[in-house]
Design a protein around this motif. Sequence first.
Motif, PDB file in Angstrom:
ATOM      1  N   TRP A 373       0.848  -1.193   0.000  1.00 30.36           N
ATOM      2  CA  TRP A 373       0.000   0.000   0.000  1.00 30.36           C
ATOM      3  C   TRP A 373       0.886   1.246   0.000  1.00 30.36           C
ATOM      4  O   TRP A 373       2.046   1.207   0.415  1.00 30.36           O
ATOM      5  CB  TRP A 373      -0.956   0.010   1.198  1.00 30.36           C
ATOM      6  CG  TRP A 373      -0.283  -0.002   2.542  1.00 30.36           C
ATOM      7  CD1 TRP A 373       0.158   1.068   3.265  1.00 30.36           C
ATOM      8  CD2 TRP A 373       0.016  -1.154   3.326  1.00 30.36           C
ATOM      9  NE1 TRP A 373       0.718   0.664   4.444  1.00 30.36           N
ATOM     10  CE2 TRP A 373       0.649  -0.707   4.513  1.00 30.36           C
ATOM     11  CE3 TRP A 373      -0.180  -2.526   3.149  1.00 30.36           C
ATOM     12  CZ2 TRP A 373       1.079  -1.573   5.505  1.00 30.36           C
ATOM     13  CZ3 TRP A 373       0.257  -3.391   4.134  1.00 30.36           C
ATOM     14  CH2 TRP A 373       0.867  -2.916   5.302  1.00 30.36           C
ATOM     15  N   THR A 375       0.569   5.016   1.417  1.00 32.33           N
ATOM     16  CA  THR A 375      -0.236   5.834   2.319  1.00 32.33           C
ATOM     17  C   THR A 375      -0.270   7.290   1.860  1.00 32.33           C
ATOM     18  O   THR A 375       0.749   7.852   1.464  1.00 32.33           O
ATOM     19  CB  THR A 375       0.342   5.765   3.743  1.00 32.33           C
ATOM     20  OG1 THR A 375       0.358   4.405   4.158  1.00 32.33           O
ATOM     21  CG2 THR A 375      -0.496   6.588   4.707  1.00 32.33           C
ATOM     22  N   ALA A 377      -0.122  10.472   3.252  1.00 34.96           N
ATOM     23  CA  ALA A 377       0.251  10.985   4.575  1.00 34.96           C
ATOM     24  C   ALA A 377       0.351  12.505   4.624  1.00 34.96           C
ATOM     25  O   ALA A 377       0.816  13.065   5.618  1.00 34.96           O
ATOM     26  CB  ALA A 377       1.590  10.375   4.999  1.00 34.96           C
ATOM     27  N   ASN A 667      -5.489   2.439   9.363  1.00 32.87           N
ATOM     28  CA  ASN A 667      -4.657   3.634   9.486  1.00 32.87           C
ATOM     29  C   ASN A 667      -3.474   3.581   8.517  1.00 32.87           C
ATOM     30  O   ASN A 667      -3.121   4.584   7.888  1.00 32.87           O
ATOM     31  CB  ASN A 667      -4.155   3.781  10.915  1.00 32.87           C
ATOM     32  CG  ASN A 667      -3.358   5.058  11.107  1.00 32.87           C
ATOM     33  OD1 ASN A 667      -3.885   6.151  10.933  1.00 32.87           O
ATOM     34  ND2 ASN A 667      -2.090   4.919  11.454  1.00 32.87           N
ATOM     35  N   ASP A 668      -2.873   2.402   8.367  1.00 33.02           N
ATOM     36  CA  ASP A 668      -1.753   2.247   7.440  1.00 33.02           C
ATOM     37  C   ASP A 668      -2.167   2.605   6.012  1.00 33.02           C
ATOM     38  O   ASP A 668      -1.424   3.272   5.288  1.00 33.02           O
ATOM     39  CB  ASP A 668      -1.239   0.804   7.455  1.00 33.02           C
ATOM     40  CG  ASP A 668      -0.537   0.442   8.758  1.00 33.02           C
ATOM     41  OD1 ASP A 668      -0.137   1.373   9.490  1.00 33.02           O
ATOM     42  OD2 ASP A 668      -0.416  -0.763   9.035  1.00 33.02           O
ATOM     43  N   ILE A 669      -3.334   2.131   5.622  1.00 34.60           N
ATOM     44  CA  ILE A 669      -3.755   2.258   4.224  1.00 34.60           C
ATOM     45  C   ILE A 669      -4.319   3.645   3.921  1.00 34.60           C
ATOM     46  O   ILE A 669      -3.981   4.264   2.909  1.00 34.60           O
ATOM     47  CB  ILE A 669      -4.797   1.170   3.886  1.00 34.60           C
ATOM     48  CG1 ILE A 669      -4.149  -0.215   3.949  1.00 34.60           C
ATOM     49  CG2 ILE A 669      -5.409   1.409   2.509  1.00 34.60           C
ATOM     50  CD1 ILE A 669      -5.133  -1.358   3.869  1.00 34.60           C
ATOM     51  N   TYR A 670      -5.194   4.137   4.808  1.00 31.61           N
ATOM     52  CA  TYR A 670      -5.946   5.351   4.478  1.00 31.61           C
ATOM     53  C   TYR A 670      -5.376   6.627   5.101  1.00 31.61           C
ATOM     54  O   TYR A 670      -5.619   7.714   4.594  1.00 31.61           O
ATOM     55  CB  TYR A 670      -7.409   5.191   4.909  1.00 31.61           C
ATOM     56  CG  TYR A 670      -8.143   4.123   4.150  1.00 31.61           C
ATOM     57  CD1 TYR A 670      -8.471   4.299   2.818  1.00 31.61           C
ATOM     58  CD2 TYR A 670      -8.496   2.924   4.756  1.00 31.61           C
ATOM     59  CE1 TYR A 670      -9.131   3.317   2.105  1.00 31.61           C
ATOM     60  CE2 TYR A 670      -9.162   1.934   4.060  1.00 31.61           C
ATOM     61  CZ  TYR A 670      -9.481   2.134   2.739  1.00 31.61           C
ATOM     62  OH  TYR A 670     -10.148   1.166   2.042  1.00 31.61           O
ATOM     63  N   ARG A 671      -4.715   6.519   6.221  1.00 31.26           N
ATOM     64  CA  ARG A 671      -4.080   7.593   6.960  1.00 31.26           C
ATOM     65  C   ARG A 671      -4.894   8.900   6.939  1.00 31.26           C
ATOM     66  O   ARG A 671      -5.775   9.100   7.746  1.00 31.26           O
ATOM     67  CB  ARG A 671      -2.673   7.832   6.421  1.00 31.26           C
ATOM     68  CG  ARG A 671      -1.828   8.790   7.262  1.00 31.26           C
ATOM     69  CD  ARG A 671      -1.531   8.210   8.642  1.00 31.26           C
ATOM     70  NE  ARG A 671      -0.726   7.018   8.563  1.00 31.26           N
ATOM     71  CZ  ARG A 671       0.599   6.973   8.482  1.00 31.26           C
ATOM     72  NH1 ARG A 671       1.298   8.093   8.457  1.00 31.26           N
ATOM     73  NH2 ARG A 671       1.239   5.816   8.441  1.00 31.26           N
TER      74      ARG A 671
END
Length: 689
Positions: A373, A375, A377, A667-671
Motif C-alpha cells: 500500500w 499511504t 500521509a 490507518n496504514d492504508i488510508y491515513r
Amino acid sequence: MITNHHFFMLGRFPTGIVLDGRQTGDLSVATFLLRTRTGVVIDEVDQFMSSAVDACSSEIVLDSRRNKDVPLLKLHEAVRGMSPGTVKELSPTLLHARYLTEFLLAALCSGDLRLRYYNGRSEASDQPQANSSMWHLAGSRDRRLICLLFPELDIPNEKEVPLELFATLNAIHPPDPARIGNEPAEYDTVPVHLDPDLQDAQNLLGRLLASRGADLLSTVRTELHTVLEERIPDAHQRSETIELLIVRVWLTELDRTLDVLRNATENLRSMGLPSAQDIAAKLGPGIGADVIRHGALGRGIYGYRVTGLDDPDKSAELTTQSLSGDPHTYTAQLGSIVALVLAGMERPVLGLSATAYFPEAVREHIRSRVKWWMTDAAEDSIRAKPHMLRNALNQPIQISGLPQHLKHSAITEMGRRLYEDVIHDELERLTEADEDRAHDAVVLNSYEHCRYMAIGIYGSGRYQDGKHRVCVAVPPDKYRRTDLQKRLPLPPGIIELTPDEFEDFPNRGEILIVPMARIARGLNIVIGIRSAITSVYLCTRPLALMTDPAELYASVNAAGLNAADTPSPAPVELLQQAREAAWARLHLIMRSAPGFVNTHRDLQKEIVAGMIIDMIQLAGRARRGGTDMTLHLVDHAFQEDSWQADLRTILRRIHQDWTPHVAQRMNDIYREALSTFLAYAGIDTDAGR
C-alpha cells in the motif's frame, strides 16, 4: 491484452478459438485469459467485486401476455419429444412451475391478487408506482403480515420482529412433499407449534398450491376468512392478511420450484437443448458458474416483478430476478481456485484500488491479504466540513429520508441557499488564490436531482452577476438525455456535459453538478497534472437500499463468509456455520425495521461503510497532483442525530468494533482520509499512529 470488468467476468467468444492446438467453442473470456496470459492486473479491484455482485443476478420472463415466446413454454414443448424417462423426471417440476407462474399472472391481471409495496407495518400505498412495478421477495411483506396476524403484540416500525414470529410465519407454509421424514427445512430457525387456526390455514394454503385441476382461489379465500375470523375480527384487515398469506406462500413455493427446475435443466445442457440451456443460464449463477455455484446461503434468492398492468390483456408480464453465486470468493480466489478450475493452473492476480480494504463494506472489501500500500500521509490535505443550510422557515434543509415528491422542491431550495451562502464567496476567494483550482463539484444521487439543483442555483439572487458558469451532467445515452431535457428543461446559459466531456469542464464552467456514481470513479478533471476541483459538496446522503436484491445478497453472502473466516480442520462444519450465518442475516434483513434510521445497527454500519468508500473515491478526484480538497457535507441527514443514526454516531460504532489489527491496517492504508472522517466523528485521530 486489455478488457473491462464485465467482459472479463461474463464475456464469451462468439466464434471458435484454437487453444493449445485444439479447436474450442463457446469459450469464456476469463478462461481464455487465464489460460493464455501469465498474470492478470485488475484496476479498481473493489469495483470489480461490486460489479461481480451485480453480475450474480439474472432475469428471465416466467409468463407474458405480450410475448408468447416464453422459456418455460419452449422447454415444455421440447421435453414432450424426449425419452419417457426424461419426461417423467421433468414433467412434475415443469408443470408445477407453469401453474404457479401462469396462475399468478392471471390473478394479478384480473385483480384477484396484488403485489403491493409495504413500508414496514403500515398499509400499502395505492399509488401505481409504489406497487407491482417493483421487485418483490417472498418475505418482503412479512412485517405487515406479522402485525396483522398478531395484533396484540403491537410491534412498532422502530423495532425488529421477534425471531419466533418470523419462524411461525415460515411454519405456516405447507410442508414440502419432497422432504424426507422430519428433515428440517433450510429456513427453519426455531421449533414452532402452530395454533389450531394457523394449522387450518396451512392446510387450506396447501390445497391451493396443489389444486388438482380446479381454481380454488375464491374457495380458499372464503374458508380462510372463517378460519381467521376470531384472530382478526376486522373484515378489511382479514382480507389484507389473506392476500398477503397467499402471495407469500405462492412466491415461496415458486422460489423452491425454480431451484429444482434450475438443477434439472443443468442436467439437460449437455444434450444441446436450447430451451434448457437458456433457463439454466438465466437461473444459474451469473459468474463463476463452473467454479462456485452457490454462495454462503447454499441456494439462490429470487425477486419477482410484474409489468404492463395498464393493459393487462395484452402487455402483462411476470419476470424473476435470480441471485446466486459467490462474488466475494470469486474475486478473492481469482488467481487460485477460479484459475485452477478454468485454466488448470494458478495465476498471479494483482488487484489495484485505493479502497479495497474496509471490512464493513460488503460490496467492496476484498477478502484477501493486502500485500502493498502507498499511504496518503500529507497532513490536512483532506477536510470534511458539515454545513447546515436553512429554508425560509429557518428549518435545516434535509434531502435524504424525504418522500420523493418533496425532494424536488427541497433540492431547489438547497441550490439557492448553497450558492447564496457558500459557493459564490468560496469561488471568489479561490479565483484570487489559485485560478486553476477555482472549480467546485456539487454531487447528488441522480441526473434528475442535478437538474433541480441547477434550477435552484440559477434562482439565487447572487447568480445573476454572471461570474460563475454552471455545468450539469447528463446521461451518455441519447434517449435518456432527450427524455430528461423534455421533462426538466434548464434555464438559459446552463451547460450540459456528458461524462465523456467532464475533462473539458474547467474550460466550460466553474460549478459541475453531477451524480455520485458518475464522478466517484470517473475521469480525472485536471489542469496540467493538478486537480481543477478544490471543493466537493455532497448534497444528498448516498445510501444503498436493502430493498435492492443485489445489496441484500452482498450483505447475506458476506455475513456467511465472515462466520467462516478462521481456518478449521473440519471444513464441513465451517461451511455449515457459514450457511447458518447467511440465513440468519437474511432473516435479520427481512424482519428489520424499514428505513435507514430504524434499521438494525449492523446493517447501518454496512451501508455507511459503502458510503465512506464512495466519499474516499470522491475525495480522490480532487487530490490529483497532490492538491488538497474539502468535502462539504450539505444534506442535514448527515448531521441529524435524533435516532442515533447520523454519520458521526455510526462512524464511532464502526471504529469501536475494529480489532487492534484492523484499526492499524485501516490507518496504514488510508491515513489522512481516515483521519478526516474519524475527526469528523470526534474520534482521536492520533490513536494508533
